[in-house]
Motif scaffolding. Structure first.
Motif, PDB file in Angstrom:
ATOM      1  N   ARG A 135      36.544  48.350  41.152  1.00 54.52           N
ATOM      2  CA  ARG A 135      37.977  48.595  41.248  1.00 54.52           C
ATOM      3  C   ARG A 135      38.272  49.965  41.847  1.00 54.52           C
TER       4      ARG A 135
ATOM      5  N   GLU B 156      37.898  49.429  45.482  1.00 47.27           N
ATOM      6  CA  GLU B 156      39.075  48.704  45.955  1.00 47.27           C
ATOM      7  C   GLU B 156      40.271  49.629  46.104  1.00 47.27           C
TER       8      GLU B 156
ATOM      9  N   HIS C 189      46.751  45.646  42.684  1.00 46.88           N
ATOM     10  CA  HIS C 189      45.480  46.213  42.227  1.00 46.88           C
ATOM     11  C   HIS C 189      45.380  46.188  40.700  1.00 46.88           C
TER      12      HIS C 189
ATOM     13  N   ARG D   8      42.686  44.302  38.353  1.00 48.55           N
ATOM     14  CA  ARG D   8      41.920  45.064  37.354  1.00 48.55           C
ATOM     15  C   ARG D   8      41.993  44.395  35.978  1.00 48.55           C
TER      16      ARG D   8
ATOM     17  N   PRO E 234      38.411  41.757  36.801  1.00 48.61           N
ATOM     18  CA  PRO E 234      37.865  43.106  36.983  1.00 48.61           C
ATOM     19  C   PRO E 234      36.549  43.165  37.751  1.00 48.61           C
TER      20      PRO E 234
ATOM     21  N   PRO F 150      35.548  43.813  45.674  1.00 51.77           N
ATOM     22  CA  PRO F 150      36.507  44.897  45.908  1.00 51.77           C
ATOM     23  C   PRO F 150      37.008  45.014  47.331  1.00 51.77           C
TER      24      PRO F 150
END
Length: 440
Positions: free
Chosen positions: A6, A9, A54, A58, A62, A66
């Motif tokens: 994440r 990302e 996003h 998440r 999760p 990404p």
């Protein structure tokens, strides 16, 4: 890749947002000598929307890949910038002719982006485990066929640019085949998981080519006939190509037998010849593809203008706002890749193609890492939907292939394609989340 997907990302998302914001400002500075109206609001609003997406990922997925979300967002932002640039060209032309300025298509497209991201979130929320979709394999077949048939209904079906692909309900129009490609890909994956052993069985060989049993060969023939029906009744060359191509490729992925690819290629060639002989619009597109200059003042005008635009852009392009992409008809829809190629050059267009390649590659990576056969086939099928669609439309614009009428994913104006493609990205993220999360 970072152990914290994440964070990766978020960094890529910031980079995509920054490029989109700079490009948006550059367009207005080049064409109007001023920054966009309410530019700060646009910066904050776009950042908030991307950040919400996003945060949703998440929370709900999760461990998902990404790269998928930032790459899709970047392509989407570039498409919005180009539509905004073409809006400015339309407004300047209307002012020069003392006409009323047309409404902003970029605002309408941004609204569809919000709708698409809402559906993206809903897919992540409700499809927590993609394996549940396999229970409804034949339900998705029915849904897909119904969606394909909706434009043929006499009241709501609408013909646009010679193809009967749309349904219209009041002021809203929608292209059901965009959702049908998702439903049918789920059906293909579910069906082939059940039948892959039978389909991989070779009963006899002809000229060294393994031929399966007739009853196992039937599904490919049915898919071939359905593709021909789409071509005949809806005049939709692109959807027919994508529908049959995805099914043939998934057959090979499921069975690992090259004979299916050869059989699919033969059936495709036969369908191409029959389509050319039977349908005048297919003949016209092939003639324009072979010699667009003969039709430069009528049916081939769009393609010729697109080629001129690409030529004037050259290697590095004219720059945002400094070209004349508005001279190409349908520059916001079918020919938006030509507009990108004119102002960003062949280099910029190649970069966009590479971004699409990332989506396809990450989809195939999710397929390779999948822990169940259905997820593997579904991820591969959705990745190939992107690959075939991008190859067909950009190949048509650059005259590598005849024009097919497919949309450029995430870039072309219109809500149908945008909604469907964001839903596909969400499903790929669900599959990748299942594949990458630690085993329990």
């Amino acid at each position: 890749m970072s152990r914290h997907p994440r964070r990766t990302e978020l960094g890529l998302l910031f980079f995509a947002w920054l490029i989109g914001c700079v490009a948006y400002a550059t367009v207005d500075l080049a064409t109007l000598d001023t920054l966009p109206v309410n530019y700060v609001t646009l910066l904050v609003g776009s950042a908030a929307v991307l950040l919400i997406g996003h945060v949703v990922i998440r929370r709900l997925a999760p461990h998902a890949d990404p790269v998928l979300y930032p790459v899709a967002a970047m392509i989407n932002l570039l498409g919005l910038v180009m539509i905004h640039r073409l809006d400015i060209a339309d407004q300047l032309r209307a002012q020069a002719n003392d006409n009323k300025s047309p409404s902003s298509d970029a605002v309408a497209q941004a609204t569809w982006v919000l709708v698409a991201l809402v559906l993206f979130t809903l897919v992540l929320f409700f499809v927590t485990d993609h394996r549940k979709l396999q229970r409804y394999t034949f339900t998705f077949l029915v849904v897909g066929v119904v969606l394909l048939l909706l434009p043929l209904l006499p009241i709501i079906g609408t013909t646009i640019n010679g193809a009967r692909l749309w349904i219209r309900l009041g002021p809203l129009s929608f292209q059901p085949s965009e959702l049908a490609k998702i439903a049918l890909t789920i059906f293909f994956a579910g069906y082939l998981v059940r039948k892959r052993e039978a389909l991989a069985t070779v009963r006899r060989k002809i000229l060294g080519l393994g031929i399966p049993r007739g009853r196992d060969f039937g599904p490919l023939v049915v898919a071939w006939l359905v593709a021909l029906s789409i071509l005949a009744f809806q005049r939709d060359l692109g959807t027919a190509l994508m529908f049959f191509g995805v099914f043939a490729i998934l057959l090979y992925v499921a069975t690992q037998r090259r004979s299916w690819l050869i059989i699919g290629a033969v059936l495709f060639a036969l369908a191409a010849v029959l389509g050319y002989l039977a349908f005048g619009h297919v003949q016209l597109r092939v003639k324009i593809w072979l010699d667009p200059w003969t039709y430069a003042n009528d049916e081939g005008y769009q393609l010729v203008q697109a080629l001129f635009g690409l030529a004037s852009g050259g290697l590095f392009g004219t720059g945002w706002g400094l070209g004349r992409p508005n001279l190409t008809p349908l520059a916001k829809t079918d020919f938006i890749s030509a507009a990108i190629g004119e102002e960003l050059g062949i280099t910029g267009l190649a970069a966009v193609i590479i971004l699409y390649g990332f989506i396809v590659a990450r989809g195939l990576r999710a397929a390779l890492g999948g822990r169940d056969p259905f997820g593997k086939l579904l991820a591969a099928g959705l990745a190939f939907v992107f690959a075939i669609q991008v190859f067909a439309i950009i190949g048509g614009v650059t005259r590598l292939l005849p024009l097919t009428g497919l949309t450029t994913p995430f870039m072309s104006q219109g809500g149908s394609s945008l909604v469907a493609n964001w839903m596909i990205v969400a499903m790929l993220m669900v599959i990748s989340h299942q594949a990458r999360r630690p085993a329990t």
